[in-house]
Design an enzyme around this catalytic site. Sequence first.
Site, PDB file in Angstrom:
ATOM      1  N   LYS A 183      -9.236   1.000  -5.469  1.00  0.00           N
ATOM      2  CA  LYS A 183      -9.926   0.459  -4.302  1.00  0.00           C
ATOM      3  C   LYS A 183     -10.845   1.539  -3.717  1.00  0.00           C
ATOM      4  O   LYS A 183     -10.676   2.713  -4.014  1.00  0.00           O
ATOM      5  CB  LYS A 183      -8.910  -0.025  -3.261  1.00  0.00           C
ATOM      6  CG  LYS A 183      -7.986   1.064  -2.710  1.00  0.00           C
ATOM      7  CD  LYS A 183      -6.922   0.486  -1.794  1.00  0.00           C
ATOM      8  CE  LYS A 183      -6.065   1.587  -1.212  1.00  0.00           C
ATOM      9  NZ  LYS A 183      -4.943   1.067  -0.417  1.00  0.00           N
ATOM     10  N   HIS A 184     -11.859   1.202  -2.907  1.00  0.00           N
ATOM     11  CA  HIS A 184     -12.285  -0.112  -2.383  1.00  0.00           C
ATOM     12  C   HIS A 184     -13.668  -0.367  -2.952  1.00  0.00           C
ATOM     13  O   HIS A 184     -14.636   0.201  -2.456  1.00  0.00           O
ATOM     14  CB  HIS A 184     -12.358  -0.096  -0.866  1.00  0.00           C
ATOM     15  CG  HIS A 184     -11.100   0.365  -0.177  1.00  0.00           C
ATOM     16  ND1 HIS A 184     -10.747   1.703  -0.057  1.00  0.00           N
ATOM     17  CD2 HIS A 184     -10.119  -0.334   0.430  1.00  0.00           C
ATOM     18  CE1 HIS A 184      -9.599   1.792   0.618  1.00  0.00           C
ATOM     19  NE2 HIS A 184      -9.193   0.573   0.922  1.00  0.00           N
ATOM     20  N   ARG A 215      -7.526  10.171   2.147  1.00  0.00           N
ATOM     21  CA  ARG A 215      -7.075   9.165   1.184  1.00  0.00           C
ATOM     22  C   ARG A 215      -7.877   9.245  -0.118  1.00  0.00           C
ATOM     23  O   ARG A 215      -7.506   8.615  -1.111  1.00  0.00           O
ATOM     24  CB  ARG A 215      -7.206   7.770   1.789  1.00  0.00           C
ATOM     25  CG  ARG A 215      -6.369   7.580   3.045  1.00  0.00           C
ATOM     26  CD  ARG A 215      -6.730   6.302   3.763  1.00  0.00           C
ATOM     27  NE  ARG A 215      -6.405   5.125   2.974  1.00  0.00           N
ATOM     28  CZ  ARG A 215      -6.936   3.919   3.188  1.00  0.00           C
ATOM     29  NH1 ARG A 215      -7.840   3.741   4.138  1.00  0.00           N
ATOM     30  NH2 ARG A 215      -6.563   2.905   2.442  1.00  0.00           N
ATOM     31  N   ASP A 222       0.874  -1.183   0.000  1.00  0.00           N
ATOM     32  CA  ASP A 222       0.000   0.000   0.000  1.00  0.00           C
ATOM     33  C   ASP A 222       0.905   1.225   0.000  1.00  0.00           C
ATOM     34  O   ASP A 222       1.415   1.624   1.053  1.00  0.00           O
ATOM     35  CB  ASP A 222      -0.860   0.039   1.264  1.00  0.00           C
ATOM     36  CG  ASP A 222      -1.945  -1.016   1.289  1.00  0.00           C
ATOM     37  OD1 ASP A 222      -2.994  -0.788   0.669  1.00  0.00           O
ATOM     38  OD2 ASP A 222      -1.742  -2.054   1.953  1.00  0.00           O
ATOM     39  N   ASP A 262      -9.669  -6.883   0.233  1.00  0.00           N
ATOM     40  CA  ASP A 262      -8.997  -6.195   1.322  1.00  0.00           C
ATOM     41  C   ASP A 262      -8.581  -7.259   2.337  1.00  0.00           C
ATOM     42  O   ASP A 262      -9.008  -8.419   2.262  1.00  0.00           O
ATOM     43  CB  ASP A 262      -9.945  -5.170   1.958  1.00  0.00           C
ATOM     44  CG  ASP A 262      -9.209  -3.951   2.515  1.00  0.00           C
ATOM     45  OD1 ASP A 262      -7.983  -4.051   2.742  1.00  0.00           O
ATOM     46  OD2 ASP A 262      -9.861  -2.923   2.738  1.00  0.00           O
ATOM     47  N   HIS A 309     -11.757  -1.865   9.302  1.00  0.00           N
ATOM     48  CA  HIS A 309     -10.774  -2.590  10.112  1.00  0.00           C
ATOM     49  C   HIS A 309     -11.400  -3.044  11.429  1.00  0.00           C
ATOM     50  O   HIS A 309     -10.951  -4.022  12.035  1.00  0.00           O
ATOM     51  CB  HIS A 309      -9.558  -1.705  10.427  1.00  0.00           C
ATOM     52  CG  HIS A 309      -8.725  -1.365   9.236  1.00  0.00           C
ATOM     53  ND1 HIS A 309      -9.044  -0.326   8.398  1.00  0.00           N
ATOM     54  CD2 HIS A 309      -7.590  -1.920   8.743  1.00  0.00           C
ATOM     55  CE1 HIS A 309      -8.129  -0.241   7.433  1.00  0.00           C
ATOM     56  NE2 HIS A 309      -7.236  -1.199   7.624  1.00  0.00           N
ATOM     57  N   ARG A 334       4.381   2.710   2.958  1.00  0.00           N
ATOM     58  CA  ARG A 334       5.083   1.568   3.543  1.00  0.00           C
ATOM     59  C   ARG A 334       6.594   1.708   3.366  1.00  0.00           C
ATOM     60  O   ARG A 334       7.349   1.269   4.215  1.00  0.00           O
ATOM     61  CB  ARG A 334       4.619   0.256   2.888  1.00  0.00           C
ATOM     62  CG  ARG A 334       3.119   0.000   2.919  1.00  0.00           C
ATOM     63  CD  ARG A 334       2.512   0.094   4.287  1.00  0.00           C
ATOM     64  NE  ARG A 334       1.103  -0.280   4.305  1.00  0.00           N
ATOM     65  CZ  ARG A 334       0.182   0.285   5.075  1.00  0.00           C
ATOM     66  NH1 ARG A 334       0.505   1.297   5.879  1.00  0.00           N
ATOM     67  NH2 ARG A 334      -1.067  -0.139   5.061  1.00  0.00           N
TER      68      ARG A 334
END
Length: 479
Positions: A165-166, A135, A65, A250, A178, A73
């Site tokens: 995404k998503h 985002r 990601d 995901d 999450h 990352r």
Amino acid sequence: MSADLYRLALAVLQPGYEETTAPDWLRRALGEGLGGAVLFARNRPDAGHVRALRAENPGVVVAVDEEGGAVTRLEVAAGSSFPGNRALGVIDDVALTERVGRQIGRMLAEADITLNYAPSADVNADPANPVIGVRSFGPTADLVARHTVAYVHGVQGAGVAACAKHFPGHGDTATDSHLALPTVHASGQVLAERDLPPFRAAIRAGVRAIMCGHLLVPALDPELPATLSRAILTDLLRDGLGFDGMLVTDAIEMRAVAARFTPGEIAVRALAAGADAICAGLTTERTLYELRDAIVAAVREGVLPEERLAQAAARVRAVSDWYGEQAALREKARADADPGVGLDAARAALTTSGTGRLTRPPLVVEVNTRFSQAVDPAMPAGLTAALAELLPGTARARLAEEGELPPFDDRPVVLVVHDAARHAWVRERVAQAVRVRPDVIVVDTGVPADPPAGPHATHVATHGVSRVSARAAAEWLVR
């Protein structure tokens, strides 16, 4: 029954792991046909790490990601060199978005990473959204579609696969998937006009992959989250929108689905619904093989057609094959450095009011709200460090969530907040600070609220969290 059924089952898995080097069990699994791996900041991803994976399976799909902004990352220690999607949407220069996407792709090409789980093609229709927010490129379908296409062109123009995404759109939710299962309550017509256009545009732009979200969308399927819904993944995305690339879930350990089903059940149901790759963000040797065995058992029991599994494995392999064919593009991208584009974009994204200026070291009060679960915990906010570089002696005070403001002295005061539009307690702290110090400077790194009232207050919105966004705000304040 096919003799390579176990290899097919491994081919559709994309596990993550804790270690900073490729663990022995993962290397063995790659030799047995494991088709993918997903790297996080905890793995310290770089070219050497990826080489160890490719030594066991040259065609492995290595994913990260790397959205830019808050979700990085490869650059988590210092913060991203690129502002995130909202900042790019505020500027609304698609050529600039493509340049940023290309440089993100260039960075991933340097590390030999196959697939970027980006961009977010979600339309942030709910300002209170706890997981998308900055985002997203913004709150309207046209804006998000334009910049989704530009970002895809940029990343894939550098020879790295992009992933929108998503699906079918996580922007109109008040719950972080999450933590629990979000519900999108919009009608089918609203979904078609607001949430689906960016995905249609990405498909037309040739995006190599799409990630489905863990979302309940009753207008499309009243019972199952999108990850497990044939109506959403096959009937809508495949048959309706014509997407024939790789569809990845995901992370299946997210509570939106993990609270209802075991990992093996999620994997089987997702594959049966039309997914091609199963992202398991945190996996051990035991859980990897449990996933493999659950898929094999489902085929043997007639729950999952072997033809569907073979089709999924072929789509994963197609991403790997495409990546292998783009070596010349990656080589060109490596030579095509555009080192200033991130900071240029961050500067252009700033929106400001007031005339406040710092001529001596301030007290920076970090009003700490929780970032979304998608943001690595080590991600720095950055403004204090950026100001300290320009004004040595800058001091910092950290305000715990819903904590009280510290006492102020005669130093200039800078309040750093995030997503003030989402948090009433943050807006109250800002108002308190303005009452005590009318000359306070407020810097919002998220979706901002209205600038604070008061003739002397100064407000700066960076529209995202990144190293360059912090630098741009610091420069503006010390101009």
